[in-house]
Write a protein that holds these residues in place. Structure first.
Motif, PDB file in Angstrom:
ATOM      1  N   ASP A 168       0.849  36.221  34.993  1.00  0.00           N
ATOM      2  CA  ASP A 168      -0.363  35.516  35.423  1.00  0.00           C
ATOM      3  C   ASP A 168      -0.316  35.175  36.913  1.00  0.00           C
ATOM      4  O   ASP A 168      -1.042  34.304  37.380  1.00  0.00           O
ATOM      5  N   THR A 169       0.534  35.866  37.656  1.00  0.00           N
ATOM      6  CA  THR A 169       0.653  35.638  39.094  1.00  0.00           C
ATOM      7  C   THR A 169      -0.393  36.470  39.834  1.00  0.00           C
ATOM      8  O   THR A 169      -0.453  37.683  39.647  1.00  0.00           O
ATOM      9  N   LYS A 175      -6.858  47.677  42.016  1.00  0.00           N
ATOM     10  CA  LYS A 175      -7.653  46.560  41.511  1.00  0.00           C
ATOM     11  C   LYS A 175      -7.690  46.543  39.982  1.00  0.00           C
ATOM     12  O   LYS A 175      -7.481  45.509  39.355  1.00  0.00           O
ATOM     13  N   HIS A 176      -7.954  47.693  39.372  1.00  0.00           N
ATOM     14  CA  HIS A 176      -8.132  47.737  37.920  1.00  0.00           C
ATOM     15  C   HIS A 176      -6.815  47.764  37.145  1.00  0.00           C
ATOM     16  O   HIS A 176      -6.752  47.198  36.057  1.00  0.00           O
ATOM     17  N   ARG A 177      -5.799  48.415  37.677  1.00  0.00           N
ATOM     18  CA  ARG A 177      -4.544  48.518  36.931  1.00  0.00           C
ATOM     19  C   ARG A 177      -3.452  47.619  37.477  1.00  0.00           C
ATOM     20  O   ARG A 177      -2.484  47.340  36.792  1.00  0.00           O
ATOM     21  N   GLY A 178      -3.583  47.182  38.733  1.00  0.00           N
ATOM     22  CA  GLY A 178      -2.545  46.342  39.335  1.00  0.00           C
ATOM     23  C   GLY A 178      -2.957  44.899  39.472  1.00  0.00           C
ATOM     24  O   GLY A 178      -2.288  44.113  40.115  1.00  0.00           O
ATOM     25  N   TYR A 179      -4.093  44.545  38.867  1.00  0.00           N
ATOM     26  CA  TYR A 179      -4.597  43.170  38.891  1.00  0.00           C
ATOM     27  C   TYR A 179      -4.729  42.628  40.313  1.00  0.00           C
ATOM     28  O   TYR A 179      -4.508  41.449  40.561  1.00  0.00           O
ATOM     29  N   ALA A 180      -5.065  43.463  41.260  1.00  0.00           N
ATOM     30  CA  ALA A 180      -5.073  43.069  42.661  1.00  0.00           C
ATOM     31  C   ALA A 180      -6.405  42.463  43.087  1.00  0.00           C
ATOM     32  O   ALA A 180      -7.465  42.911  42.682  1.00  0.00           O
ATOM     33  N   VAL A 181      -6.306  41.435  43.915  1.00  0.00           N
ATOM     34  CA  VAL A 181      -7.450  40.922  44.647  1.00  0.00           C
ATOM     35  C   VAL A 181      -7.425  41.668  45.971  1.00  0.00           C
ATOM     36  O   VAL A 181      -6.456  41.585  46.720  1.00  0.00           O
ATOM     37  N   MET A 182      -8.465  42.445  46.239  1.00  0.00           N
ATOM     38  CA  MET A 182      -8.470  43.310  47.416  1.00  0.00           C
ATOM     39  C   MET A 182      -8.960  42.565  48.652  1.00  0.00           C
ATOM     40  O   MET A 182      -9.953  41.842  48.591  1.00  0.00           O
ATOM     41  N   TYR A 194      10.095  41.811  38.807  1.00  0.00           N
ATOM     42  CA  TYR A 194       8.833  41.096  38.606  1.00  0.00           C
ATOM     43  C   TYR A 194       9.026  39.859  37.732  1.00  0.00           C
ATOM     44  O   TYR A 194       8.404  38.819  37.946  1.00  0.00           O
ATOM     45  N   TYR A 195       9.906  39.955  36.746  1.00  0.00           N
ATOM     46  CA  TYR A 195      10.221  38.779  35.927  1.00  0.00           C
ATOM     47  C   TYR A 195      10.817  37.683  36.814  1.00  0.00           C
ATOM     48  O   TYR A 195      10.435  36.518  36.720  1.00  0.00           O
ATOM     49  N   TRP A 196      11.731  38.063  37.685  1.00  0.00           N
ATOM     50  CA  TRP A 196      12.359  37.086  38.583  1.00  0.00           C
ATOM     51  C   TRP A 196      11.300  36.439  39.482  1.00  0.00           C
ATOM     52  O   TRP A 196      11.294  35.227  39.676  1.00  0.00           O
ATOM     53  N   ILE A 197      10.394  37.268  40.033  1.00  0.00           N
ATOM     54  CA  ILE A 197       9.335  36.744  40.906  1.00  0.00           C
ATOM     55  C   ILE A 197       8.478  35.723  40.147  1.00  0.00           C
ATOM     56  O   ILE A 197       8.181  34.645  40.649  1.00  0.00           O
ATOM     57  N   ASN A 198       8.079  36.068  38.917  1.00  0.00           N
ATOM     58  CA  ASN A 198       7.164  35.236  38.140  1.00  0.00           C
ATOM     59  C   ASN A 198       7.820  34.029  37.483  1.00  0.00           C
ATOM     60  O   ASN A 198       7.262  32.934  37.491  1.00  0.00           O
ATOM     61  N   GLU A 199       8.979  34.219  36.898  1.00  0.00           N
ATOM     62  CA  GLU A 199       9.566  33.178  36.054  1.00  0.00           C
ATOM     63  C   GLU A 199      10.700  32.395  36.711  1.00  0.00           C
ATOM     64  O   GLU A 199      10.867  31.218  36.435  1.00  0.00           O
ATOM     65  N   VAL A 200      11.511  33.037  37.531  1.00  0.00           N
ATOM     66  CA  VAL A 200      12.653  32.347  38.151  1.00  0.00           C
ATOM     67  C   VAL A 200      12.255  31.775  39.504  1.00  0.00           C
ATOM     68  O   VAL A 200      12.362  30.575  39.739  1.00  0.00           O
ATOM     69  N   TYR A 201      11.753  32.623  40.387  1.00  0.00           N
ATOM     70  CA  TYR A 201      11.296  32.166  41.705  1.00  0.00           C
ATOM     71  C   TYR A 201       9.990  31.382  41.580  1.00  0.00           C
ATOM     72  O   TYR A 201       9.700  30.516  42.375  1.00  0.00           O
ATOM     73  N   TYR A 209       2.601  48.087  31.146  1.00  0.00           N
ATOM     74  CA  TYR A 209       3.501  47.695  32.231  1.00  0.00           C
ATOM     75  C   TYR A 209       2.863  46.794  33.291  1.00  0.00           C
ATOM     76  O   TYR A 209       3.457  45.786  33.663  1.00  0.00           O
ATOM     77  N   PRO A 210       1.666  47.120  33.799  1.00  0.00           N
ATOM     78  CA  PRO A 210       1.095  46.221  34.806  1.00  0.00           C
ATOM     79  C   PRO A 210       0.902  44.793  34.287  1.00  0.00           C
ATOM     80  O   PRO A 210       1.129  43.835  35.009  1.00  0.00           O
ATOM     81  N   SER A 211       0.522  44.652  33.019  1.00  0.00           N
ATOM     82  CA  SER A 211       0.338  43.320  32.439  1.00  0.00           C
ATOM     83  C   SER A 211       1.664  42.578  32.332  1.00  0.00           C
ATOM     84  O   SER A 211       1.735  41.383  32.626  1.00  0.00           O
ATOM     85  N   ILE A 212       2.693  43.270  31.902  1.00  0.00           N
ATOM     86  CA  ILE A 212       4.005  42.638  31.767  1.00  0.00           C
ATOM     87  C   ILE A 212       4.517  42.204  33.138  1.00  0.00           C
ATOM     88  O   ILE A 212       5.005  41.090  33.307  1.00  0.00           O
ATOM     89  N   CYS A 213       4.396  43.084  34.112  1.00  0.00           N
ATOM     90  CA  CYS A 213       4.948  42.787  35.443  1.00  0.00           C
ATOM     91  C   CYS A 213       4.144  41.728  36.186  1.00  0.00           C
ATOM     92  O   CYS A 213       4.723  40.835  36.803  1.00  0.00           O
TER      93      CYS A 213
END
Length: 190
Positions: A122-123, A141-148, A79-86, A115-119
Motif C-alpha cells: 500500500d506504499t 501506471k496500470h501495472r506498477g501502481y505509479a502516480v505519474m 520491496y518487503y523491506w521498503i514497505n514493512e521494515v523501513y 507481483y506488482p501488488s505484492i511488491c
C-alpha cells in the motif's frame, strides 16, 4: 542491509499463490542463517536502493520486458523491506521505467497475489516520467501502481557558432592545403 530469509517469507503472500522463486540471488549465508542482501544508501530520511535484478539471467536487456519470468526472492524481499521494515512513506522510481510493471500478472485489475501488488503493497509509487514514452508510462501506471509526474524533454536548438569562426577556420584550412599541394595542383584547385 541484510534481512533474514525466514522473516521475509512470513511477511509475503507467496505460499497462497504457490509461486516458486529463485532463492540464490543476492543471498549471504553464514553459521547463523541465510540472509538477503539489500544494498542501500541512506541520506537523512531518504533511502536510495537500486531496483533489484529481475531474474537470474545476467543480461537485463533480455529479461527487462519479459513478463513470464518470476521475480526473485531477493527482489521481493527488497520491496518487503521498503514497505514493512523501513516503513517508507513513498517509493520514487527514477528512469524510463523499472521492472516491477513488467513482472508476471494480469495487465489490468491486478489480483493481490500478482507481483506488482505484492511488491507495492500500500506504499504510493511516484514516477517522474518523460512525456514522449506514453506506452511505457501507461504500463507503469496500470501495472506498477505509479502516480505519474510527466516532464518534457529539454528543448533542442541549433547551437550556432560565434562570429566568423567557420569562415576563419575554412580560410585557414584552404590556405594550409594550398601551401602543401604541388604547384600543378594549386592551379587546378584555385
Amino acid at each position: 542491509m541484510v534481512q533474514h530469509l525466514a522473516g521475509i517469507r512470513q511477511g509475503m503472500k507467496l505460499k497462497a499463490s504457490g509461486v516458486k522463486l529463485p532463492e540464490d540471488i543476492m543471498v549471504y549465508e553464514n553459521e547463523s542463517g541465510k540472509y538477503f542482501v539489500i544494498p542501500t544508501v541512506q541520506v537523512g530520511n531518504v533511502n536510495f536502493i537500486p531496483q533489484p535484478t529481475k531474474a537470474k539471467l545476467s543480461d537485463e536487456s533480455l529479461i527487462y520486458h519479459n513478463e513470464s519470468i518470476p521475480l526473485t526472492h531477493q527482489y521481493m524481499a527488497a520491496y518487503y523491506w521498503i514497505n514493512e521494515v523501513y516503513d517508507a512513506d513513498a517509493i520514487i522510481h527514477f528512469g524510463t521505467h523499472g521492472t516491477l510493471e513488467w513482472s508476471p500478472g494480469k495487465e489490468i485489475g491486478l489480483w493481490e497475489y500478482d507481483y506488482p501488488s505484492i511488491c507495492a503493497a500500500d506504499t504510493p509509487i511516484i514516477y517522474p516520467y518523460i512525456m514522449d514514452n506514453v506506452g511505457e508510462g501507461s504500463q507503469a501506471k496500470h501495472r506498477g501502481y505509479a502516480v505519474m509526474i510527466d516532464h518534457l524533454t529539454p528543448p533542442i536548438v541549433a547551437a550556432g557558432i560565434y562570429g566568423d569562426l567557420v569562415t576563419h577556420c575554412m580560410t585557414r584550412y584552404t590556405s594550409t592545403l594550398l601551401r602543401m599541394m604541388p604547384t600543378t595542383m594549386r592551379a587546378i584547385v584555385s
